[in-house]
Design a protein around this motif. Structure first.
Motif, short mmCIF file in Angstrom:
data_model
loop_
_atom_site.label_atom_id
_atom_site.label_comp_id
_atom_site.label_asym_id
_atom_site.label_seq_id
_atom_site.Cartn_x
_atom_site.Cartn_y
_atom_site.Cartn_z
N THR A 140 28.42 -5.50 13.69
CA THR A 140 27.51 -6.65 13.74
C THR A 140 27.37 -7.29 12.36
O THR A 140 27.38 -8.52 12.22
CB THR A 140 26.12 -6.23 14.25
N GLN A 173 20.63 -3.31 16.77
CA GLN A 173 20.28 -3.11 18.17
C GLN A 173 18.80 -2.79 18.36
O GLN A 173 18.24 -3.01 19.44
CB GLN A 173 21.14 -1.98 18.76
N SER A 174 18.16 -2.30 17.30
CA SER A 174 16.73 -1.96 17.41
C SER A 174 15.83 -3.18 17.29
O SER A 174 14.63 -3.10 17.55
CB SER A 174 16.35 -0.95 16.32
N LYS A 216 14.18 -6.73 18.45
CA LYS A 216 13.82 -7.19 19.79
C LYS A 216 14.90 -8.14 20.31
O LYS A 216 15.58 -8.83 19.52
CB LYS A 216 12.46 -7.88 19.78
N PRO A 217 15.13 -8.21 21.59
CA PRO A 217 16.17 -9.08 22.16
C PRO A 217 16.01 -10.53 21.70
O PRO A 217 14.91 -11.08 21.70
CB PRO A 217 15.94 -8.95 23.67
N GLY A 218 17.11 -11.12 21.27
CA GLY A 218 17.10 -12.52 20.87
C GLY A 218 16.64 -12.77 19.46
O GLY A 218 16.57 -13.93 19.02
N ASN A 272 19.52 -14.46 17.68
CA ASN A 272 19.90 -15.72 18.34
C ASN A 272 18.85 -16.80 18.14
O ASN A 272 19.16 -17.99 18.20
CB ASN A 272 20.15 -15.48 19.83
N ASP A 273 17.61 -16.40 17.94
CA ASP A 273 16.53 -17.36 17.74
C ASP A 273 16.57 -18.00 16.36
O ASP A 273 15.88 -18.99 16.11
CB ASP A 273 15.16 -16.69 17.95
N THR A 275 8.43 -7.36 15.70
CA THR A 275 9.73 -6.82 16.05
C THR A 275 9.60 -5.34 16.30
O THR A 275 8.54 -4.74 16.11
CB THR A 275 10.74 -7.05 14.89
N THR A 276 10.69 -4.73 16.72
CA THR A 276 10.67 -3.28 16.92
C THR A 276 10.61 -2.55 15.60
O THR A 276 10.37 -1.35 15.56
CB THR A 276 11.93 -2.84 17.68
#
Length: 250
Positions: A48, A84-85, A87-89, A92-93, A188-189
């Motif tokens: 990544t 990967q930890s 939060k989704p997006g 991309n945001d 976030t996570t």
């Protein structure tokens, strides 16, 4: 007498040429090319990060600037699990400009060893900047050689050194270093809170840099001064030897 004068003249010319050669000698050649992609690929868990470096064109920028930057660079490399930890997006945001700043936030315009980071003055300036100034990181030592790193949003520790050789140091981090300027109000996570680098009273020790540029070399003026000094020495030697030659002719 003529033979002695001729010898002195040859000595003057030889001395002058040698002094000029030393004064005009080129600076040492920059270190050889560093293949950052190969370093990360060898680590085996930075897919990544490599993609982001390429997408933002910072991979080319860093490798190019390493050829001429006298300060070197330090890269803090989040693993694939670190990304990967999030939060989704979360990535991309981000706009393209913010993605560039996120990557540059993981790069300092100076080469640091682990020992350096144990005692460095905080906050340490990164390559990420805005009009108000550069974004910083805080480092604290724990134990003999453990280094903790804080962004004001997350904190983690430096783990494996993928490379620790000038002009580039690359250290593994198990969390993405989220800058306060981009994620200060976003959950976030990475839930660990840490003191903001902006809150530190220490003065950054890194010189000001451009948004995507390397640190300016502090040696440019010194090189010009050395060259001028060399010419002055050469001129002085010529004058002195010329006076000796004149005296011998008398």
């Amino acid at each position: 007498m003529a033979s002695k004068s001729f010898t002195l003249i040859l000595l003057i010319l030889t001395t002058f040429l040698m002094a000029q050669t030393q004064a005009q000698a080129p600076a040492p050649a920059p270190s050889g090319a560093v293949n950052l992609t190969a370093i990360l690929e060898k680590g085996g868990q930075y897919t990544t990060l490599i993609k982001l470096l390429k997408d933002t064109q910072q991979l080319t920028q860093i490798e190019s600037q390493l050829k001429s930057n006298s300060q070197g660079f330090t890269l803090f490399a989040p693993t694939d699990n670190a990304f990967q930890s999030l939060k989704p997006g979360a990535l991309n945001d981000l706009s393209d400009d913010k993605k560039v700043k996120l990557i540059l936030f993981h790069v300092t315009p100076k080469y640091y060893t682990i020992s350096d980071l144990l005692t460095v003055s905080n906050p340490v300036r990164t390559q990420a900047t805005e009009e108000e100034g550069a974004w910083g990181l805080n480092f604290t030592g724990q134990g003999g050689n453990q280094v903790n790193i804080s962004t004001g949003v997350v904190q983690t520790q430096l783990n494996n050194a993928l490379r620790e050789k000038f002009p580039l140091a690359v250290y593994q981090v198990d969390k993405v270093l989220l800058p306060l300027e981009l994620f200060g109000t976003t959950k976030t996570t990475h839930s660990s809170e840490a003191p903001s680098p902006k809150g530190s009273k220490s003065t950054p020790e890194i010189p000001s840099v451009g948004k995507a540029g390397g640190a300016p070399s502090p040696h440019g003026d010194k090189k010009d001064t050395n060259a001028a000094n060399g010419r002055n020495v050469a001129f002085g030697l010529v004058v002195g030897l010329a006076l000796i030659c004149i005296e011998a002719l008398h």
